[in-house]
Scaffold this motif. Structure first.
Motif, PDB file in Angstrom:
ATOM      1  N   GLN A 128      -4.164  -0.192   9.465  1.00  0.00           N
ATOM      2  CA  GLN A 128      -5.367  -1.381   9.760  1.00  0.00           C
ATOM      3  C   GLN A 128      -5.141  -2.642   9.419  1.00  0.00           C
ATOM      4  N   GLU A 129      -3.799  -2.953   9.240  1.00  0.00           N
ATOM      5  CA  GLU A 129      -3.273  -4.247   8.824  1.00  0.00           C
ATOM      6  C   GLU A 129      -3.484  -5.317   9.866  1.00  0.00           C
ATOM      7  N   GLU A 137       0.795  -1.349  -0.084  1.00  0.00           N
ATOM      8  CA  GLU A 137       0.263  -0.013   0.070  1.00  0.00           C
ATOM      9  C   GLU A 137       0.943   1.268  -0.090  1.00  0.00           C
ATOM     10  N   GLU A 138       2.197   1.006   0.511  1.00  0.00           N
ATOM     11  CA  GLU A 138       3.025   2.279   0.492  1.00  0.00           C
ATOM     12  C   GLU A 138       3.401   2.588  -0.955  1.00  0.00           C
ATOM     13  N   ARG A 172     -12.455  -0.568   1.484  1.00  0.00           N
ATOM     14  CA  ARG A 172     -11.089  -0.689   2.076  1.00  0.00           C
ATOM     15  C   ARG A 172     -10.630  -2.217   2.015  1.00  0.00           C
ATOM     16  N   SER A 173     -10.476  -2.522   0.639  1.00  0.00           N
ATOM     17  CA  SER A 173     -10.273  -3.934   0.734  1.00  0.00           C
ATOM     18  C   SER A 173      -8.910  -4.520   0.385  1.00  0.00           C
ATOM     19  N   HIS A 174      -8.074  -3.919   0.222  1.00  0.00           N
ATOM     20  CA  HIS A 174      -6.710  -4.461  -0.173  1.00  0.00           C
ATOM     21  C   HIS A 174      -6.108  -5.313   0.849  1.00  0.00           C
ATOM     22  N   ALA A 175      -6.076  -5.211   1.985  1.00  0.00           N
ATOM     23  CA  ALA A 175      -5.671  -5.706   2.987  1.00  0.00           C
ATOM     24  C   ALA A 175      -6.167  -7.185   3.364  1.00  0.00           C
ATOM     25  N   HIS A 176      -7.637  -7.189   3.218  1.00  0.00           N
ATOM     26  CA  HIS A 176      -8.266  -8.358   3.346  1.00  0.00           C
ATOM     27  C   HIS A 176      -8.108  -9.521   2.104  1.00  0.00           C
ATOM     28  N   GLY A 212      -4.950 -14.425   0.344  1.00  0.00           N
ATOM     29  CA  GLY A 212      -4.103 -15.165  -0.556  1.00  0.00           C
ATOM     30  C   GLY A 212      -4.653 -14.714  -1.872  1.00  0.00           C
ATOM     31  N   GLY A 213      -5.178 -13.322  -2.201  1.00  0.00           N
ATOM     32  CA  GLY A 213      -5.509 -12.666  -3.289  1.00  0.00           C
ATOM     33  C   GLY A 213      -4.411 -12.394  -4.274  1.00  0.00           C
ATOM     34  N   ASN A 214      -4.231 -12.701  -5.504  1.00  0.00           N
ATOM     35  CA  ASN A 214      -2.983 -12.710  -6.496  1.00  0.00           C
ATOM     36  C   ASN A 214      -2.794 -11.192  -6.453  1.00  0.00           C
TER      37      ASN A 214
END
Length: 321
Positions: A41-42, A19-20, A63-67, A72-74
């Protein structure tokens, strides 16, 4: 114990650095979709999802990137999606707020506030009808609990004893509005859940170990008894609600409030623990850093080199009732 610490630290660091990198590269104008970053929020994402099996499902919101990454999302497909490329996880047609990876169990990310709560409950209902033994974890913010569908979904899952894990990530703000401006001080979502027949647990959001250990017991209980459970996790986003920048100059959060949370940064906490416990050496940390950086550079290059979707993809993957 050592293996667990290492895994949780690695996943949190990976999400933070991804994310950075998104924040850093966003100004190049090659990612044109809105981005809601999870920096800070990790811990809730990693602490909860590490307890899920590959067959378990998750649904999440804007806000879905971390989830997505924790499940295991690619990564290459995620970055390509942010670039609007056909190799993206939604073929470049969804962007940051519509991530999906069915192989990893990431069923949907939908930006409409509260909308993924009934989607997740419906998914769990269908799995129960098909006698599947997996659970669905539904991630949402405190603002989503103000939607009527929140209580309706709790009631339906309680009535039918659905194996659902409701996860409320409470960062206290809906854009610039603090919870105290939107909700009665007497309001308590754990009590709301209890009144509907659902057990609830509050967990500190800055300690991934506590989140992991508490969730491990809860997930085991849900799978055994096929009953829903609600987790409330207080947390803090470092950057603006939507976008790659810091917006603390706007003054809607006090300096004392910000500093208090920054001192409790969940990634710093687990890294200090790992160093103090001597689970990893300085050389190990450097190697982990290099490995993650290499993966991220590869993902961005993949996105850059990929093609934009053609017109023939415009009407694919569209469903009408």
């Amino acid at each position: 114990m050592i293996k667990k610490y290492k895994k949780l630290f690695y996943e949190m660091l990976r999400i933070r650095k991804v994310e950075e990198s998104i924040s850093k590269n966003y100004s190049e104008w090659k990612m044109r979709c809105p981005v809601h970053l999870s920096i800070g929020q990790e811990a809730p994402a990693v602490g909860v999802i590490t307890n899920l099996s590959k067959q378990d499902k998750i649904v999440t919101a804007h806000r879905s990137h971390a989830h997505y990454l924790a499940k295991g999302g690619n990564l290459k497909a995620m970055i390509a999606e942010l670039y609007g490329k056909e190799t993206g996880c939604a073929k470049g047609k969804g962007g940051s707020m519509h991530l999906i990876d069915l192989k990893a169990g990431v069923t949907a990310a939908v930006p409409i506030v509260g909308s993924t709560i009934p989607i997740g409950v419906g998914l769990s209902w269908s799995m129960k009808l098909r006698k599947k033994k997996n659970i669905v974890a539904i991630f949402f913010g405190d603002g989503a609990t103000e939607e009527g569908v929140f209580q309706e979904s709790l009631d339906f899952s309680s009535l039918h004893n659905l194996p659902v894990l409701f996860v409320c990530e409470n960062n206290e703000y809906s854009v610039y509005s603090h919870r105290s401006k939107r909700q009665s001080r007497k309001r308590n979502i754990l009590k709301i859940a209890k009144a509907i027949g659902i057990d609830g647990t509050k967990i500190p959001g800055n300690d991934v170990i506590k989140i992991f250990n508490s969730t491990k017991k809860i997930v085991k209980q849900i799978k055994k008894n096929s009953k829903p459970h609600l987790i409330l996790i207080d947390t803090f986003r470092h950057l603006e609600h939507c976008g790659p920048n810091n917006d603390d100059h706007l003054g809607y959060r006090s300096k004392n409030y910000i500093n208090k949370w920054l001192q409790k940064d969940p990634l710093n906490k687990i890294q200090k623990d790992i160093i103090n416990f001597k689970y990893l050496k300085k050389n190990d940390l450097e190697n982990i850093d290099k490995k993650i950086n290499k993966e991220i550079l590869s993902a961005f290059k993949f996105a850059e080199d990929s093609k934009f979707p053609t017109k023939k993809l415009l009407f694919e993957d569209i469903y009408a009732k």
